[in-house]
Design a protein around this motif. Structure first.
Motif, PDB file in Angstrom:
ATOM      1  N   HIS C 218       0.780  -1.216   0.158  1.00  0.00           N
ATOM      2  CA  HIS C 218       0.045   0.049   0.088  1.00  0.00           C
ATOM      3  C   HIS C 218       0.899   1.195  -0.006  1.00  0.00           C
ATOM      4  CE1 HIS C 218      -3.180  -2.758   1.226  1.00  0.00           C
ATOM      5  NE2 HIS C 218      -4.195  -1.881   0.731  1.00  0.00           N
ATOM      6  N   VAL C 219       2.018   1.202   0.681  1.00  0.00           N
ATOM      7  CA  VAL C 219       2.786   2.280   0.735  1.00  0.00           C
ATOM      8  C   VAL C 219       3.422   2.695  -0.794  1.00  0.00           C
ATOM      9  CG1 VAL C 219       4.763   3.437   1.783  1.00  0.00           C
ATOM     10  CG2 VAL C 219       3.093   1.840   3.051  1.00  0.00           C
ATOM     11  N   ALA C 223       3.034   5.789  -3.011  1.00  0.00           N
ATOM     12  CA  ALA C 223       4.366   6.522  -3.456  1.00  0.00           C
ATOM     13  C   ALA C 223       3.983   6.810  -4.979  1.00  0.00           C
ATOM     14  CB  ALA C 223       5.550   5.771  -3.049  1.00  0.00           C
ATOM     15  N   ALA C 224       3.509   5.600  -5.665  1.00  0.00           N
ATOM     16  CA  ALA C 224       3.483   5.864  -7.292  1.00  0.00           C
ATOM     17  C   ALA C 224       2.066   6.334  -7.522  1.00  0.00           C
ATOM     18  CB  ALA C 224       3.396   4.321  -7.675  1.00  0.00           C
ATOM     19  N   GLY C 225       1.253   6.698  -6.461  1.00  0.00           N
ATOM     20  CA  GLY C 225       0.255   7.358  -6.915  1.00  0.00           C
ATOM     21  C   GLY C 225      -0.840   6.431  -7.463  1.00  0.00           C
ATOM     22  N   GLY C 226      -0.757   5.102  -7.321  1.00  0.00           N
ATOM     23  CA  GLY C 226      -1.545   4.147  -7.720  1.00  0.00           C
ATOM     24  C   GLY C 226      -0.833   2.496  -7.892  1.00  0.00           C
ATOM     25  N   PRO C 227      -1.725   1.744  -8.115  1.00  0.00           N
ATOM     26  CA  PRO C 227      -1.025   0.385  -8.346  1.00  0.00           C
ATOM     27  C   PRO C 227      -0.487   0.095  -9.950  1.00  0.00           C
ATOM     28  CG  PRO C 227      -3.396   0.120  -8.574  1.00  0.00           C
ATOM     29  CD  PRO C 227      -3.252   1.573  -8.176  1.00  0.00           C
ATOM     30  N   GLU C 228      -0.896   0.963 -10.577  1.00  0.00           N
ATOM     31  CA  GLU C 228      -0.467   0.601 -12.098  1.00  0.00           C
ATOM     32  C   GLU C 228       1.041   0.307 -12.314  1.00  0.00           C
ATOM     33  OE1 GLU C 228      -2.211   2.873 -11.123  1.00  0.00           O
ATOM     34  OE2 GLU C 228      -4.222   2.391 -11.676  1.00  0.00           O
ATOM     35  N   THR C 305     -13.266  -0.702  11.657  1.00  0.00           N
ATOM     36  CA  THR C 305     -12.636  -1.165  10.591  1.00  0.00           C
ATOM     37  C   THR C 305     -12.421   0.104   9.730  1.00  0.00           C
ATOM     38  OG1 THR C 305     -14.099  -2.556   9.531  1.00  0.00           O
ATOM     39  CG2 THR C 305     -12.217  -3.609  10.573  1.00  0.00           C
ATOM     40  N   PHE C 306     -11.596   0.469   8.753  1.00  0.00           N
ATOM     41  CA  PHE C 306     -11.539   1.309   7.743  1.00  0.00           C
ATOM     42  C   PHE C 306     -10.801   0.869   6.873  1.00  0.00           C
ATOM     43  CE2 PHE C 306      -7.780   3.746   7.776  1.00  0.00           C
ATOM     44  CZ  PHE C 306      -7.075   3.350   9.076  1.00  0.00           C
ATOM     45  N   VAL C 307     -11.041   1.681   5.466  1.00  0.00           N
ATOM     46  CA  VAL C 307     -10.144   1.368   4.478  1.00  0.00           C
ATOM     47  C   VAL C 307      -9.421   2.753   4.031  1.00  0.00           C
ATOM     48  CG1 VAL C 307     -11.107  -0.628   3.636  1.00  0.00           C
ATOM     49  CG2 VAL C 307     -12.108   1.378   2.868  1.00  0.00           C
ATOM     50  N   PHE C 308      -8.414   2.631   3.330  1.00  0.00           N
ATOM     51  CA  PHE C 308      -7.939   3.976   2.690  1.00  0.00           C
ATOM     52  C   PHE C 308      -8.714   4.781   1.674  1.00  0.00           C
ATOM     53  CE2 PHE C 308      -3.864   1.684   4.400  1.00  0.00           C
ATOM     54  CZ  PHE C 308      -3.623   2.576   5.448  1.00  0.00           C
ATOM     55  N   ASP C 309      -8.690   6.055   1.733  1.00  0.00           N
ATOM     56  CA  ASP C 309      -9.395   6.550   0.752  1.00  0.00           C
ATOM     57  C   ASP C 309      -9.113   6.179  -0.720  1.00  0.00           C
ATOM     58  OD1 ASP C 309     -10.968   7.974   2.599  1.00  0.00           O
ATOM     59  OD2 ASP C 309      -9.706  10.072   2.386  1.00  0.00           O
ATOM     60  N   THR C 310      -7.613   5.779  -0.875  1.00  0.00           N
ATOM     61  CA  THR C 310      -7.424   5.411  -2.183  1.00  0.00           C
ATOM     62  C   THR C 310      -7.337   3.820  -2.383  1.00  0.00           C
ATOM     63  OG1 THR C 310      -5.098   5.198  -1.293  1.00  0.00           O
ATOM     64  CG2 THR C 310      -5.407   7.044  -2.745  1.00  0.00           C
ATOM     65  N   GLY C 311      -8.216   3.304  -1.540  1.00  0.00           N
ATOM     66  CA  GLY C 311      -8.584   1.810  -1.754  1.00  0.00           C
ATOM     67  C   GLY C 311      -7.581   0.937  -1.086  1.00  0.00           C
ATOM     68  N   GLU C 386     -18.682  -0.520   0.211  1.00  0.00           N
ATOM     69  CA  GLU C 386     -17.633   0.137   0.668  1.00  0.00           C
ATOM     70  C   GLU C 386     -16.180  -0.318   0.407  1.00  0.00           C
ATOM     71  OE1 GLU C 386     -18.000   2.435   4.962  1.00  0.00           O
ATOM     72  OE2 GLU C 386     -19.328   0.840   4.844  1.00  0.00           O
ATOM     73  N   LEU C 387     -16.203  -1.652   0.559  1.00  0.00           N
ATOM     74  CA  LEU C 387     -14.959  -2.250   0.182  1.00  0.00           C
ATOM     75  C   LEU C 387     -14.579  -2.462  -1.257  1.00  0.00           C
ATOM     76  CD1 LEU C 387     -15.429  -5.344   2.771  1.00  0.00           C
ATOM     77  CD2 LEU C 387     -13.720  -3.670   3.034  1.00  0.00           C
ATOM     78  N   ALA C 388     -15.729  -2.797  -1.917  1.00  0.00           N
ATOM     79  CA  ALA C 388     -15.467  -3.025  -3.394  1.00  0.00           C
ATOM     80  C   ALA C 388     -15.148  -1.733  -4.092  1.00  0.00           C
ATOM     81  CB  ALA C 388     -16.618  -3.859  -3.852  1.00  0.00           C
ATOM     82  N   ALA C 389     -15.712  -0.661  -3.342  1.00  0.00           N
ATOM     83  CA  ALA C 389     -15.311   0.498  -4.121  1.00  0.00           C
ATOM     84  C   ALA C 389     -13.848   0.734  -4.252  1.00  0.00           C
ATOM     85  CB  ALA C 389     -15.848   1.737  -3.207  1.00  0.00           C
ATOM     86  N   GLY C 390     -13.094   0.294  -3.234  1.00  0.00           N
ATOM     87  CA  GLY C 390     -11.578   0.636  -3.616  1.00  0.00           C
ATOM     88  C   GLY C 390     -10.706  -0.546  -3.468  1.00  0.00           C
ATOM     89  N   ALA C 391     -11.370  -1.634  -4.077  1.00  0.00           N
ATOM     90  CA  ALA C 391     -10.349  -2.710  -4.081  1.00  0.00           C
ATOM     91  C   ALA C 391      -9.206  -2.626  -5.099  1.00  0.00           C
ATOM     92  CB  ALA C 391     -11.344  -3.996  -4.663  1.00  0.00           C
ATOM     93  N   LEU C 392      -8.122  -3.019  -4.719  1.00  0.00           N
ATOM     94  CA  LEU C 392      -6.954  -2.678  -5.646  1.00  0.00           C
ATOM     95  C   LEU C 392      -6.327  -3.970  -6.034  1.00  0.00           C
ATOM     96  CD1 LEU C 392      -5.041   0.007  -3.638  1.00  0.00           C
ATOM     97  CD2 LEU C 392      -6.482   0.199  -5.816  1.00  0.00           C
ATOM     98  N   PRO C 393      -5.636  -4.336  -7.218  1.00  0.00           N
ATOM     99  CA  PRO C 393      -5.182  -5.654  -7.465  1.00  0.00           C
ATOM    100  C   PRO C 393      -3.723  -5.922  -6.781  1.00  0.00           C
ATOM    101  CG  PRO C 393      -4.851  -4.304  -9.241  1.00  0.00           C
ATOM    102  CD  PRO C 393      -5.665  -3.322  -8.083  1.00  0.00           C
ATOM    103  N   GLU C 394      -3.408  -7.149  -6.591  1.00  0.00           N
ATOM    104  CA  GLU C 394      -1.949  -7.539  -5.992  1.00  0.00           C
ATOM    105  C   GLU C 394      -1.041  -7.141  -7.214  1.00  0.00           C
ATOM    106  OE1 GLU C 394      -1.161  -7.997  -3.185  1.00  0.00           O
ATOM    107  OE2 GLU C 394      -2.796  -9.040  -2.047  1.00  0.00           O
ATOM    108  N   PRO C 395       0.103  -6.846  -6.944  1.00  0.00           N
ATOM    109  CA  PRO C 395       1.232  -6.948  -7.818  1.00  0.00           C
ATOM    110  C   PRO C 395       1.585  -8.458  -8.100  1.00  0.00           C
ATOM    111  CG  PRO C 395       2.229  -6.114  -5.944  1.00  0.00           C
ATOM    112  CD  PRO C 395       0.512  -6.532  -5.621  1.00  0.00           C
ATOM    113  N   PRO C 396       2.294  -8.765  -9.035  1.00  0.00           N
ATOM    114  CA  PRO C 396       3.104 -10.229  -9.368  1.00  0.00           C
ATOM    115  C   PRO C 396       4.121 -10.196  -8.358  1.00  0.00           C
ATOM    116  CG  PRO C 396       2.845  -8.992 -11.374  1.00  0.00           C
ATOM    117  CD  PRO C 396       2.565  -7.845 -10.449  1.00  0.00           C
TER     118      PRO C 396
END
Lengths: 290, 347, 414, 267
Positions: C218-219, C223-228, C305-311, C386-396
């Protein structure tokens, strides 16, 4: 007649063979396999060439030395403090008084208790939210858990050492007690009539008598602490960790190429253990003789 | 040079009175033996003198000063045990020098005194031997040296010779005696062996059941025992009941003359006793104090012959010359010399 | 990269439309080939009276007893299978065991089924130590949207029929309202501010712990502004571009962490620390963990519980079958059962595990959907929306390894 | 003064001995016990119910731990007794080498040989087997048995046995009526030690047992590591109970003057 003399000749070999064979196959066999792998002989990953690469990998890694130092420090401190406490308590327990059998039993209580259970008990007792901390809170000594001294997951490894103390003091103590009871009171009485005060009687008469027992049990304790895995894993910090934990982590890494390194660490661990034993025995001999 | 006085010394263990109101005086430079069967309280007394054991009542005085409040290590009463003689972790020199080391005596001085005392016990140059390399007698001598080197006020020996074989014991007795004389140390030794006590001691304190029975020079225990028990302990069971009247005692076997100046029992019921070696066999006809005795048993003992006689229903032991001849069942005359007769109180 | 993701999303929608029409029909036929068995009936015939050794993480007594009692009883009843749960402290242990067995030429081992994902899966798959492919062929695979990248890829490793999903997980932060209040820091900037204001009350699990590792990701995403940047194959240049900012951030945080960052706890220890107010935050892959922990008495009532604004990152739990499984048929039957409506409904129940389902509820019957809708949500649990809205993928997983190693060298050992 | 110090030492001894164990009783009955409560705020029998449920596998693990412990102890006796007798009573060439061979496993970390032997066991199909686990437990157990028993034999000597033989007792009778009763106290203690060494083994069992042989430490470990202290407590207590029983039976031997404990002083 000839058969009888043959039996006579074979008696000792027959008696020692099973034990020696088992230890040789299981222990020295295992050690040899480990040695082979540490030198790069590892058919499972198609490596047959002998190399010292893995040793140099290990010996140039600062992690290894930090682990070694931690392991050594923990072992040494636990052993020395266990021995001192054990002697002190044995000196009290050897006196005959009402209830001495009960107290001796209580003293022995932790001997059969597995280290794992001891570790759990110590955590529940001395962690920052443990029972002691709660008592401190109830007494108004602390306001929040972090006011309580850090003893678990700490760099000095206080909880680790407490666990070892709790387990090993009785072990050494029982041996010291057995020696003291075998000695009887007469040496001290002679010393006393010859003008030795309480400290002198302990220092010059009793201590030399119990020292051999203390030394060899403390070797066992040192070796145990030096090689134990579960306690530092459960109660210690993540880094640096003890050598057995580090070696086993490398061994269990899905990356099989780390195995030779794990084995190299083990072999180094073995060499150090044996070396320490030799030095220790020399020192002990010197200490007892002078 | 110290006098030791034990005053009303009493010690109990639970319900058992180990030592009962013991009064005793040991003169300066004297060697006293505490004699008695095991459990009579002699070792307990010894330990009370050292302070290893505190009395329930009574006092221990060295040169007139009470020692009760002085701890063992400051009393200067040194003990030598029969077992656990030497500290196994030290060599001979260290063992002997132990007491000096405790006093903080300088090393050079210590070594000098150690070698001096080792010479005295005839073990010169033995400093670097280990305890287990020595024979029993040598160990005993080292233990003695270790005690003597601190120049104790009182030397206490607890059955020091019990573990030695017969020849060695003899040798050691002489050594202890000569050194003790030479150094003039007031000494006490505990023994259950009356022969040893007689040979070594200036005076013997005989104890039974925690009570002092007789405290006297060795000869007295043979010639003038105070009770049948004392006499028995010194192997004299020869007794004959009678009634004293002046210098004669009337017995069932006749009238016996006694030396009125020697015997102490008052007129009345007494027991006449005489040591086995003082009975005369084959007395000349007409000798006084002759009585008839029946031979029960004849045992050749090498240096003498021992006879068991029936004397008026009592069984007596009598020593005769080695070549004395007698048949079992025969009745023979024996003479009880008046100068050797001793009277004991009748039971 | 981004476009590909968009493409797959479109595909997903299309597939869902196609599949939803067949959802109601419950066919028991193989949807493809599995090694060794011609039909599903063969598989079922082969499993009667057999035992399946399921090696799985054993640190939750709740999961342990439900697997043994409920699931065990059901598969015994339905298929005649004895389910033998083998508890693990670390899934890597069983991976290692398979590796060792393979190296020693052991062709019939003792492991039938493994609860697995990520790096461990990749290790076994890369070494060709898995049975299969099978997971797309088992009957209930029809519920699985294999086009969903989170199901088609496990930490970037293509699943390709070698493992079957059975639960969905999403990273959430847990906090103690008694210490944090009702407005937890939902961005990394806010988190820094909060930690500086409240030193000693925050930490994250030591890496390579699973949970610590995902916090670290997540950090990186922050730092990169997103998972991409991290979704493609590992690229050292990209890594070096963002890593310094991550180390800087974490090292700046360190002095104000629990124990001043001198050490980092195990994930399980962190749970205990939160429970006893030694810290104010915990984190983990289980959105329902806070609720069930409160019910189990392990947490005070004040945990939320909470999730980060960025998901937050989500992933799936899979099961896989090793190459030398003595009973692959039984393992497939279990995996198939776990994709069924009955199991998924039970697992989603907040009163039981409160897990998320890897399967869209629309794939199952309306009864299922109604039951799920009727679940009473514990106040400590966030809504599925709430959860699904911010779901991010895992990196390889190559990225994961690099990040973990980097953290050890640049944060832990520093 | 000395008495006061003695009682301070003795009382702290009891407190320290019990402090890590007694609170676990309370933990094993707690449902919610969070800082700063001195006692659980909610009590429950759940930890015990869990421990006695089949899914906790405590029962199964208890049985395998016990079986392994007993087999290992018996094997240690069978193998160790003759060896310790030979080392104690006979002089032979290479004796010091043999002594050294048998003592090194006490000094060298068990994990070292276990990692090596693991590789061999995989090939021999001994991993995941009961006997494989027993064998690996023997590595530390045999040396302890030999260490203690050779001291016991040396102390006991052969005089009584020789006497018995001259009185017409055969080898079996000598062992049955003379040797065994003589060494029994020592044998009890050393058997207790070997049993407890096996009973407490964790990492060697994990590695060699491969998860197929489940022993009590393996059931307990995840709960301690997972900070699930209530369940850890109930399992711990089950884990400890036989050990304490063993101690009660051997405490007298441990406490009194004996060659047994002295054996540890002979390393």
């Amino acid at each position: 007649m000839r058969f009888l003399t043959l039996m006579e000749k074979l008696r000792v070999p027959l008696m020692i063979f099973p034990a020696v064979a088992l230890i040789c196959v299981l222990f020295f066999g295992g050690l040899t396999v480990g040695l082979g792998q540490s030198l790069g002989y590892f058919p499972a990953i198609g490596s047959y060439n002998l190399t010292f690469q893995y040793y140099s990998d290990v010996l140039t890694d600062s992690t290894f030395f930090e682990s070694l130092w931690l392991t050594f420090r923990l072992a040494l401190l636990s052993t020395v403090s266990s021995s001192v406490l054990a002697i002190g308590i044995a000196m009290v327990l050897r006196q005959s008084f009402k209830g001495s059998r009960f107290f001796t039993f209580m003293f022995q209580l932790s001997i059969p208790i597995p280290h794992l259970v001891a570790a759990a008990g110590i955590v529940l007792l001395v962690s920052q939210s443990g029972l002691t901390a709660r008592i401190a809170y109830a007494l108004g000594l602390i306001n929040v858990p972090r006011d309580f001294p850090v003893m678990v997951f700490d760099r000095p490894g206080i909880a680790i050492q407490l666990t070892y103390l709790w387990k090993e003091v009785p072990f050494i103590g029982v041996v010291v007690l057995a020696v003291l009871q075998g000695v009887g009171p007469q040496y001290e009485e002679i010393a006393r009539t010859l003008g030795a005060n309480a400290w002198q009687r302990f220092r010059y008469v009793l201590l030399p008598l119990i020292m051999p027992g203390v030394l060899s049990t403390s070797i066992i304790v040192f070796a145990y602490v030096f090689s134990s895995y579960e306690i530092p894993l459960l109660l210690g910090v993540r880094y640096p960790t003890t050598l057995p934990v580090l070696a086993f982590k490398n061994y269990q890494d899905p990356d099989l190429s780390l195995r030779p390194q794990a084995m190299a660490m083990s072999i180094i661990l073995t060499v150090i253990a044996v070396l320490l034993l030799v030095i220790y025995k020399r020192l002990a001999k010197y200490a007892v003789n002078s | 040079m110290t006098t030791v006085v034990l005053r009303d010394l009493t010690r109990r263990f639970g319900n058992v009175t180990a030592v009962d109101r013991l009064n005793l005086e040991i003169a300066s430079g004297e060697l006293v033996a505490f004699l008695g069967p095991s459990g009579c309280g002699k070792t307990t007394t010894l330990r009370m003198i050292t302070g290893l054991l505190l009395p329930i009542s009574g006092d221990v005085l060295f040169d007139g000063k009470s020692m009760i409040t002085v701890p063992t290590e400051k009393r200067g009463a040194v003990m030598v045990f029969q077992k656990h003689l030497l500290f196994p972790t030290m060599n001979v020199g260290q063992n002997v020098g132990f007491g000096l080391r405790m006093q903080g005596v300088e090393k050079k001085e210590m070594n000098r005194r150690v070698s001096e005392i080792l010479e005295l016990v005839k073990l010169p140059g033995f400093e670097n031997r280990r305890a287990h390399e020595l024979s029993g007698g040598q160990q005993q001598r080292v233990a003695l040296a270790r005690a003597l080197v601190v120049r104790p006020k009182v030397l206490l020996l607890d059955e020091p010779l019990a573990n030695l074989d017969a020849n060695l014991r003899l040798e050691m007795r002489e050594l202890i005696r000569s050194i003790q004389r030479e150094m003039g140390i007031s000494s006490v030794f505990v023994t259950h062996d009356q022969e040893e006590a007689v040979m070594l001691a200036d005076r013997i304190a005989l104890m039974f059941d925690g009570v002092l029975q007789q405290y006297d020079v060795p000869q007295a225990f043979y010639q003038k025992p105070l009770s049948t028990r004392v006499a028995h302990f010194f192997r004299n069971d020869n007794a004959l009941a009678g009634t004293r009247r002046g210098d004669v005692v009337e017995t069932a076997l006749g009238t016996l003359r006694v030396d009125a100046a020697r015997v102490q029992q008052p007129d009345g019921q007494v027991l006449v006793t005489v040591r086995p070696e003082d009975v005369r066999l084959n007395p000349e006809a007409g000798s006084p104090n002759c009585i008839q005795a029946k031979v029960l048993l004849v045992v050749y003992m090498g240096t003498h012959t021992q006879l068991q006689l029936d004397v008026g229903g009592h069984t007596w032991l009598v020593h005769s010359d080695a070549d004395f001849q007698a048949r079992v069942g025969e009745t023979i005359p024996i003479e009880l010399p008046a100068s050797r007769l001793w009277l004991l109180p009748a039971n | 990269m981004f476009d590909m993701k968009r493409m797959t999303l479109i595909l997903v929608v299309l597939m869902m439309l196609v599949l939803s029409t067949t959802a109601a029909q419950d066919s028991d036929e193989l949807m493809g080939e599995v090694p060794g068995y011609a039909t599903w009936a063969d598989v079922l015939a082969a499993v009667k009276g057999t035992t399946v050794n399921w090696h799985m993480w054993g640190g939750s007594d709740k999961i342990n007893s439900d697997v043994d009692n409920d699931i065990g009883a059901r598969v015994q009843e339905l298929y005649g299978i004895t389910l033998n749960r083998v508890p693990l402290v670390d899934t890597a242990d069983v991976v290692n065991k398979i590796l060792d067995e393979s190296a020693a030429g052991v062709t019939t081992g003792s492991v039938d089924l493994i609860w697995i994902n990520g790096e461990n899966f990749r290790t076994l798959k890369d070494a060709s130590l898995l049975y299969g492919p099978w997971s797309e062929a088992i009957p209930n695979a029809k519920f699985v949207n294999w086009a969903d990248p989170s199901l088609a890829f496990d930490f970037g490793t293509p699943v390709e029929g070698y493992e079957s999903p059975w639960g969905h997980a999403q990273f959430v932060m847990e906090y103690n309202t008694a210490l944090v209040g009702d407005a937890p820091p939902k961005t990394f900037e806010d988190l820094t501010a909060w930690v500086e204001a409240n030193p000693g009350l925050f930490t994250y699990p030591a890496i390579p712990d699973f949970t610590g590792s995902v916090f670290l990701r997540h950090v990186f995403y922050w730092a990169a502004g997103g998972p991409e940047p991290f979704l493609g194959p590992f690229d050292q240049a990209v890594f070096d571009q963002y890593a310094p900012k991550v180390w800087e951030y974490l090292n700046a945080l360190e002095p104000n962490l629990w124990r001043a960052g001198e050490t980092y706890p195990e994930a399980s220890a962190l749970t205990d620390l939160l429970a006893n107010q030694e810290v104010a935050f915990n984190m983990g892959y289980g959105p329902g963990n806070a609720a069930s922990s409160i019910l189990e008495g392990k947490y005070p009532e004040t945990i939320r519980t909470f999730v980060f604004d960025t998901g937050t990152i989500s992933n799936n739990n899979f099961v896989t079958i090793p190459f030398n499984a003595p009973n692959p048929a039984g393992a497939m039957v279990i995996a198939n059962f776990m994709l069924g409506e009955e199991f998924q409904l039970k697992m989603s129940d907040p009163a039981l595990w409160g897990w998320l389902s890897p399967i869209s509820p629309t794939m199952y019957s309306s009864d299922f959907q109604a039951a799920v809708a009727a679940f009473e949500r514990h106040p400590a649990t966030l809504s599925t929306e709430e959860l699904a809205a911010g779901a991010l993928p895992e990196p390889p997983s190559a990225w994961v390894t690099a990040m973990e190693q980097g953290w050890v060298e640049n944060v832990l050992q520093k | 003064m000395q008495k006061i110090i003695r009682w301070i030492v003795l009382i702290s001894l009891v407190v320290v001995a019990l402090a890590p164990i007694l609170p676990q009783f309370v933990w094993s009955f707690s449902h919610r016990w969070l800082f700063p409560s001195l006692l659980p705020s909610e009590w429950s029998l759940e930890p015990w119910e869990y421990a006695f449920s089949t899914s906790s596998r405590v029962g199964e693990a208890f049985i395998s731990s016990m079986a392994i412990g007993i087999v290992v102890s018996l094997l240690s006796i069978i193998v160790g007794l003759p060896a310790s007798r030979a080392l104690a009573l006979y002089d032979f060439r290479g004796k010091s080498v043999i002594e050294w061979l048998l003592m090194v496993p006490i000094i060298v970390p068990g994990i070292v040989a276990t990692m090596g032997i693991h590789q061999v066991f995989i090939r021999l199909r001994l991993t995941d087997t009961f006997i494989g686990v027993c064998l690996v437990h023997l590595i530390p157990c045999i040396p302890y048995m030999v260490l203690v028993m050779s001291s016991v034999f040396a102390n006991y000597g052969t005089d009584l046995e020789d006497t018995a033989r001259t009185l017409g007792a055969g080898p079996v009778s000598v062992f049955r009526y003379v040797t065994l009763p003589g060494i029994l106290p020592g044998l009890l203690v050393s058997t207790m030690f070997t049993f407890l060494i096996s009973w407490g083994q964790y990492i060697t069992t994990v590695l060699i047992g491969g998860g197929s042989i489940i022993t009590l430490p393996m059931v307990l470990f995840p709960f301690i590591a997972g900070t699930n202290y209530s369940n850890a407590a109930s399992i711990s207590l089950i884990f400890v109970a036989p050990a304490i029983l063993v101690l009660i039976f051997t405490s007298r031997q441990l406490g009194r003057e004996s060659a047994v404990m002295g054996g540890f002083g002979k390393l």
